[in-house]
Enzyme design. Structure first.
Site, short mmCIF file in Angstrom:
data_model
loop_
_atom_site.label_atom_id
_atom_site.label_comp_id
_atom_site.label_asym_id
_atom_site.label_seq_id
_atom_site.Cartn_x
_atom_site.Cartn_y
_atom_site.Cartn_z
NE ARG A 243 -43.28 -84.02 1.86
CZ ARG A 243 -44.26 -83.39 1.25
NH1 ARG A 243 -44.19 -82.07 1.11
NH2 ARG A 243 -45.30 -84.06 0.76
CD GLU B 287 -59.69 -57.21 -14.17
OE1 GLU B 287 -59.77 -58.27 -14.81
OE2 GLU B 287 -60.17 -56.14 -14.58
#
Length: 1370
Positions: A444, A1296
């Site tokens: 997979r 940030e």
């Protein structure tokens, strides 16, 4: 904790009643069969901890514990389910436990709540209740296992199980590491020393001390998941009638035939098992009959005998997994036991556990047959010759799975009964069991190793092999492939026939690969078709290559030929089907300071415990006022068109819809305005012309949110494009038409140095082009608002927004009323990242407009798809650079041409050039010039997203460094180091923001990180690894950041009440970033300077209250990483004012009494009419308004050259927080930002169609990082640097800047790919130097990585081997 009681909801019709318990309370309800458990819990119970985030079962926010009782066995079975998919009627006589049922603030928190809080595992908190229930379920089920009793304070859970418990839960804030630690703290085999930073103990304490401080857990004291009254009631009501007005529960096939016979009924009917299909196929239709298949015994049973296993169609995937893993001695050979185990392990990667606990095996197969769903189950079952039993038009049939798939899509007249997995004696007959062995593998390829993601491709292969003189011979083989872009999974029969009877030689393998590549073909238009074709080859190669030339041993049962010790040449072909282990780890190094106590202490984030317990109130948790309506947007699907009409598929308004609001409904004196910035306004609704796909056209108001969403989905828009110019959908078209937004001169940065001179000094000159896409916010709480009309033409709006002040003005202008008639309230936001700033304004404004017109309360909670389509995200860009450099790697000049896609409105886009240069200047480019244009296009608005205009230049700078290094054949790390700033060049590039020399900590960080990360030693180890491994390659990268931030003006207000408690208001909004926590600490510190008794624990007396735009004005934006420190400074000013007022009284009282307490001082101040409330407005000095943040990161990755999968092995970060206001909060911000950056660089594809409409609009298609995709080891040091005189108590921002460090992962991936390309070229004996320089796209998804490694990687390897073989023979 009080439990019990009962509630009756709905009609008195006994025929339609459902009975169940929620947190020990009995509910007797009558609701429409389409009602989900989530809808019911949130609308009809006080339990709001169950959150709606995706509505697809893809995020875990809505997870609850569902408990069933078997009256015959007297046993309770508990498991998690996604309540957004679970129908209320399916939980009859079940018990539901939500996080509120575990504990609360009044009766006491559960240890889960306390540990989540103490391990700093909650930020915005929106996902936390679901996380807690996922862990609770794991604890409950671990107690059922036959294991030794755990040590006191722990559970039977293992650390692996504890971490995996939350693998189906998404979090956008924390980066997962602290959540994993909170979970692992319950595990019996945990080493407490391995757990990360927490509030319970300090580093160096003994395990005994640590355990004594950990909130105690005793499984025997845990919550009762199934109340006794419900047991008694169920036992007395053993017979449940299958007949209800609209919900039918047949118990036999005969009854089922009756209900589904089209001759007997013409009503619209829906067959229901787990109902999880609505998570993928959004079925908003209303049916007249719902037929519950789960009570039909033949459909819900599992049997196993000497011929194989029969799984009933309604058996859940989880039950099937358990049955497949079960060992049944003497029934079958050990080969098939192992095959069943491998099937089960593959099934464990389907969806998430809460979905698998609901979803049926048959439902999955039916979706594949009916809707071409890319099923893993079908592919795996196809390889083992499974058959299906079904009823078609009352006739029973047994078909092979292949025949079933090939039939035309079956409607409700075709009911799947069961799936049979045979032991395939026919497959193994005629072959000696002594010499012949079965070989079985499943494969997979998916964006997430643990599942919760659709596969790019799946495969399953079964072969019987025998030894021979020429190696192993394949006697028979079955090759099944699925999810590759064909209608259904298929068998590669041509390759099977070719391989049958042949010994596995290199020639045979090469020919087989050519056959499957030619026959397993995706249909036209399939995304990543070439990549999927390469996976077909890779997986067949992985299966067959270890069998070639007798490599594999088949002495003991089923061949495990993919184990590493069986491979020749150190090939290390790992088995993707093997369950990946989690076990993330990390080290956190922080320094605390008592100088400004309690500032600087890692105290627990304010509100974390009530977030965990579900008591924290978000906007959508506020109870709906009487007569409240719900809203949904109708949006455009065209980029530029005239809107002639908005109508519905129904002749009249859809059921439950009250009104449709458009721009024509804006009152006289009002404006068509939905948002505003300093650069202009954006319309709330499109007028006659829509200017982007996703623009709001109308607002549907209905009785419920479900009816509003359904009404919007039934809308039809008539468009006309006559006489309109073609839309601008590319940056090139914007340039051609000169479609730009003006950038004010004060925001357009100045060039640095003399570019011509710099280029003249260069020894080399290169240029290139970069394209960067967008990124969606994916806050867990989607956009939401509640508007309530008030007296005297006023409007009260509750909004989840980062800038209440701005939407306050917008609402007033839209309604044409004075601003003092509007009041906007924001308590907390369930994740923002910039998306709850400008983009939240239209939501609140639309609700206010509808409430104003209809004179009724109106609320809206955007569904995830609408949110993703309308809200926009990060700015896409096109960058062309021209760089000159010396032969030693020193760059002398850089010129950049940057085109920024802003979308249809300016929003905040004109600030982008300034933001970009603040990060681009992190290196000394010698001379830096640029031409930056902000392009106006017919795309949805692009707005501020965490590190707006900053994460992109971080990548640009590193891409230039990589390019220069590759052209000079130098190590890129040395080129980076060569171009780091001196303090003189830093001053040249950043001017006053550079501060003082002592503040420039990047050089010391850079050097320190080299040591602490063992960078040099690991670089050598990686070189050795790459030399020895063909199929896995590793890379490592070290990157710096210099990040310029701006401190904004912020208001504050502090009020001391008569009992000594303190209420604080600030302009900043709590988004999960810990702003309230830092403000509480600052308040306690500043007020504590009064120096009287009782101030040591003053922080516990402080409460931060919600933002109210009429109580505290000029709140501004909560953005840019600095609002926390600005709010702290505003509060400190207020406290200083109060201290000044209190000081004379304090001196007077101290002269009168021996000891003066805080409470006494405050009480006397109130009695003597001292003003105990102070307000301030902090405005930073010009000289301290901007400053620089520094940090660096080292990341190491491993790529799989066969699949393109990237595993982040380790990341080390050092980040300078100045003197941290709260190291625990800052650490959480660093880790969370870094992982969000990983999403941008590695996994989050923002895909649109040809009209610019976002099509990656769900958790199925948009993949943020999960616990299985974060670094396996994440080490973070929060550096407390020297004092910074111009900072708030010497602190620096953390929200940030660390996001930019995630580029280190991308650069490390590029380094690994470079090694793979070298390998590929060595096989091809190529002297082509094109592999030296290449561009790695963002995000570097599996297809992107595989493409650069070589889609022909396997074929090239085999051709090289065959060529060598031919030369030897010659």
């Amino acid at each position: 904790m009080e439990r019990g009681g009962q509630v009756r909801i709905g009609s008195d019709d006994e025929d339609d009643v459902v009975v169940f318990a929620v947190n020990g309370k009995r509910y007797e309800v009558s609701v429409h069969p389409s009602t989900t458990l989530l809808d019911f819990l949130r609308s009809s119970t006080p339990f709001k901890g169950v959150k709606l985030s995706c509505g697809e079962g893809g995020c875990g926010a809505c997870v609850v514990l569902l408990s069933n009782y078997d009256p015959l066995l007297k046993k309770v079975k508990s498991y998690t389910v996604s309540s957004c998919l679970t129908l209320v009627h399916s939980v009859n006589y079940c018990s539901i436990t939500t996080t509120e049922g575990l504990g609360n603030s009044r009766d006491g928190f559960h240890p889960i709540h306390e540990r989540f809080s103490g391990f700093h595992a909650s930020q915005c908190g929106f996902c936390t209740p679901g996380m807690c229930i996922s862990l609770f379920s794991a604890l409950v089920n671990a107690e059922e296992k036959q294991r030794p009793d755990p040590p006191t304070g722990f559970s039977k859970l293992t650390v692996s199980e504890a971490e995996k418990a939350i693998s189906g839960n998404l979090c956008r804030c924390t980066g997962y590491r602290p959540i994993a630690d909170a979970c692992k703290s319950f595990a019996a085999d945990v080493d407490l020393e391995d757990l990360g930073m927490n509030s319970f103990w300090r580093k160096g304490e003994s395990n005994e001390d640590k355990l004594s401080k950990l909130p105690s857990y005793n499984p025997k004291d845990d919550v009762c998941t199934y109340p006794e009254f419900l047991k008694r009631e169920l036992e007395s009501t053993m017979y449940l009638s299958p007949h209800k007005k609209s919900w039918y529960s047949p118990r036999t096939l005969e009854e089922l035939r009756t209900f589904t016979d089209p001759k007997l009924s013409t009503t619209r009917t829906k067959l229901v098992a787990g109902n999880t299909g609505i998570g993928y196929y959004k079925d908003l239709d209303q049916y007249e009959r719902y037929i519950n298949l789960r009570n039909v015994s033949e459909l819900s049973s599992i049997s196993r005998n000497e011929t194989g296993m029969v799984i009933g169609a309604t058996v859940t995937i989880s039950k099937a997994i358990s049955a497949l893993k079960e060992k049944v001695g003497g029934v079958v050979c050990s080969d098939w036991e192992l095959i069943f185990t491998k099937i089960a392990e593959h099934m464990e990667k389907i969806a998430s556990e809460p979905v698998r606990n609901l979803a049926s095996v048959g439902g999955n197969v039916v979706m594949a047959q009916r809707h071409c769903f890319p099923s893993d189950i079908v592919t795996v079952l196809l390889a083992v010759s499974s058959t299906v039993d079904l009823i078609i038009n009352t006739k029973r049939e047994n078909l092979t799975l292949e025949d079933y798939l090939s039939k035309p899509p079956l409607d409700n007249r075709g009911v799947l009964l069961s799936i049979q997995i045979p032991f395939s004696t026919s497959f193994t007959s005629n072959f000696s069991t002594k010499t012949s062995k079965l070989v079985f593998e499943t494969y997979r390829a998916a964006p997430r190793p643990l599942g919760n993601a659709l596969p790019y491709l799946n495969a399953a292969f079964l072969a019987i092999i025998s030894p021979s003189k020429m190696g192993f011979v394949i006697n028979k083989i079955k090759l099944a492939f699925g999810a590759f872009g064909a209608k259904h999974a298929m068998r590669a029969r041509e390759a099977e026939e070719y391989l049958a009877g042949k010994p596995i030689s290199l020639n045979v393998l090469y020919e087989a690969i050519n056959i499957v590549r030619a026959t397993v073909i995706s249909k036209d238009g399939t995304s990543d078709a070439t990549y999927k074709s390469s996976l077909v080859v890779s997986y067949l190669f992985k299966f067959l290559y270890p069998l070639s030339d007798g490599v594999v041993s088949v002495s003991n049962g089923l061949s495990t030929h993919n184990s590493a010790n069986n491979f020749k040449d150190g090939d290390n072909l790992s088995n993707d089907a093997k369950k990946p282990s989690l076990l993330s780890s990390g080290k956190q190094l922080v320094e605390t300071s008592r100088e400004y106590y309690p500032v600087g202490q890692p105290i627990v984030k304010s509100g974390a415990s009530i977030q965990a317990s579900g008591e924290a109130v978000y906007v959508d948790d506020i109870p709906s006022p009487s007569n409240c309506l719900h809203g949904a947007f109708i949006y455009s699907t065209k980029p530029l068109a005239r809107v002639k009409n908005v109508r519905f598929k129904t002749k009249s308004l859809p059921d439950g819809v009250t009104a449709v609001i458009t721009y024509n409904d804006i009152p006289n004196g009002g404006e068509n305005i939905g948002s505003k910035t300093i650069f202009g306004t954006e319309p709330l609704f499109a007028d006659e012309i829509t200017r982007c796909a996703g623009q709001c056209l109308a607002f549907v108001a209905a009785d419920t949110q479900k009816l509003a969403d359904r009404g919007a989905s039934l809308s039809l828009i008539d468009y006309d494009t006559d006489d309109l110019e073609p839309p601008i959908l590319t940056l090139e078209e914007a340039v051609e038409k000169s479609s730009f937004f003006e950038v004010p001169s004060f925001l357009y940065p100045a060039p640095i140095g003399d570019f011509s001179k710099g280029m003249a000094e260069a020894d080399h000159r290169i240029n290139s082009e970069i394209k960067l896409g967008s990124q969606y916010y994916f806050y867990m709480e989607t956009q939401t608002a509640l508007a309530i009309p008030d007296e005297d033409n006023c409007m009260v709006v509750y909004s989840s927004i980062q800038c209440p002040e701005y939407v306050h003005t917008v609402i007033a202008r839209c309604l044409g009323i004075p601003e003092h008639n509007v009041r906007v309230i924001t308590r907390r936001v369930g994740g923002g990242f910039g998306g709850k700033a400008i983009r939240a304004m239209p939501v609140a404004t639309a609700c206010a407009l509808a409430a104003y017109k209809l004179r009724r309360p109106v609320r809206m909670y955007l569904n995830r798809k609408t949110d993703m389509i309308m809200v926009g995200g990060r700015h896409p860009m096109k960058i062309t650079y021209d760089v000159g450099f010396k032969s030693d790697g020193k760059i002398t000049a850089l010129h950049l041409c940057i085109l920024i896609n802003a979308g249809m409105s300016a929003d905040i886009s004109p600030i982008m050039p300034n933001n970009m240069l603040g990060v681009l200047k992190k290196y000394n480019w010698g001379a830096l010039s640029f031409d930056i244009k902000v392009c106006k296009t017919n795309h949805s608005n692009k707005s501020a997203m965490r590190a707006p205009g900053e994460v992109q230049p971080s990548f640009i700078a590193e891409a230039v460094m990589e390019h220069v290094a590759s052209m000079l054949f130098m190590e890129v790390d040395s080129v980076r180091h060569r171009n780091l700033h001196t303090f003189d060049s830093l001053n040249l590039f950043y001017k006053h923001s550079a501060g003082e020399l002592v503040e420039y900590t990047l050089p010391s960080i850079w050097d320190k990180l080299q040591v602490t990360s063992n960078f040099s030693q690991r670089t050598e180890m990686i070189q050795q690894f790459n030399q020895k491994n063909l199929w896995k390659k590793r890379g490592i990268s070290r990157v710096p950041i210099v990040h310029e931030v701006t401190v904004r003006p912020t208001p504050g207000k502090v009020s001391i009440l008569s009992d000594g408690s303190v209420a604080v208001e600030v302009g900043g909004i709590e988004l999960g970033q810990g702003l309230w926590t830092k403000v509480k600490q600052m308040t306690a510190y500043a007020l504590g300077t009064i120096q009287c008794d009782g101030t040591a624990n003053l922080v516990d007396k402080v409460r931060i209250v919600q933002a109210d735009t009429l109580s505290l004005i000029q709140g501004g934006f909560t953005a840019g990483s600095t609002t926390s420190e600005s709010s702290c400074e505003a509060v400190r000013i207020c406290c200083n004012i109060l201290i000044e007022r209190l000081s004379p009284l304090k001196e007077k009282l101290q002269a009168q009494m021996a000891s003066l307490t805080w409470d006494t001082l405050v009480l006397q101040a109130h009695r003597q009419a001292v003003n105990m409330s102070a307000s301030s407005y902090f405005v930073p000095d010009f000289g301290s308004m901007q400053y620089l943040n520094y940090g660096a990161a080292v990341s190491e990755v491993e790529i799989n050259t066969l699949t393109g999968e990237t595993t982040i092995l380790r990341s080390d970060i050092i980040y300078d927080c100045g003197q941290s206001l709260n190291p625990a909060v800052d650490l959480g911000q660093i880790e969370g930002a870094f992982v969000q950056g990983i999403g941008f660089f590695m996994s989050e594809e923002y895909l649109t169609n040809s009209d610019g409409l976002m099509v990656a609009d769900s958790t199925w298609t948009y993949k943020i990082p999960t616990i299985d995709t974060i670094p396996k080891q994440l080490n973070v040091e929060v550096l407390n640097s020297e004092h910074h005189r111009n900072r708030v108590l010497s602190s620096k921002a953390s929200g940030e800047p660390p996001l930019l460090l995630a580029v280190s992962v991308h650069c490390a991936t590029r380094a690994a790919i470079k090694e793979a390309r070298k390998q590929l070229h060595s096989w091809k004996n190529s002297s082509d130097q094109s592999n030296v320089s290449f561009q790695l796209d963002v995000p570097a998804t599996m297809p992107v990585v595989k493409r650069l490694c070589g889609m022909d990687y396997v074929e090239s390897y085999l051709q090289n081997l065959l060529s060598c073989q031919g030369r030897k023979q010659a």
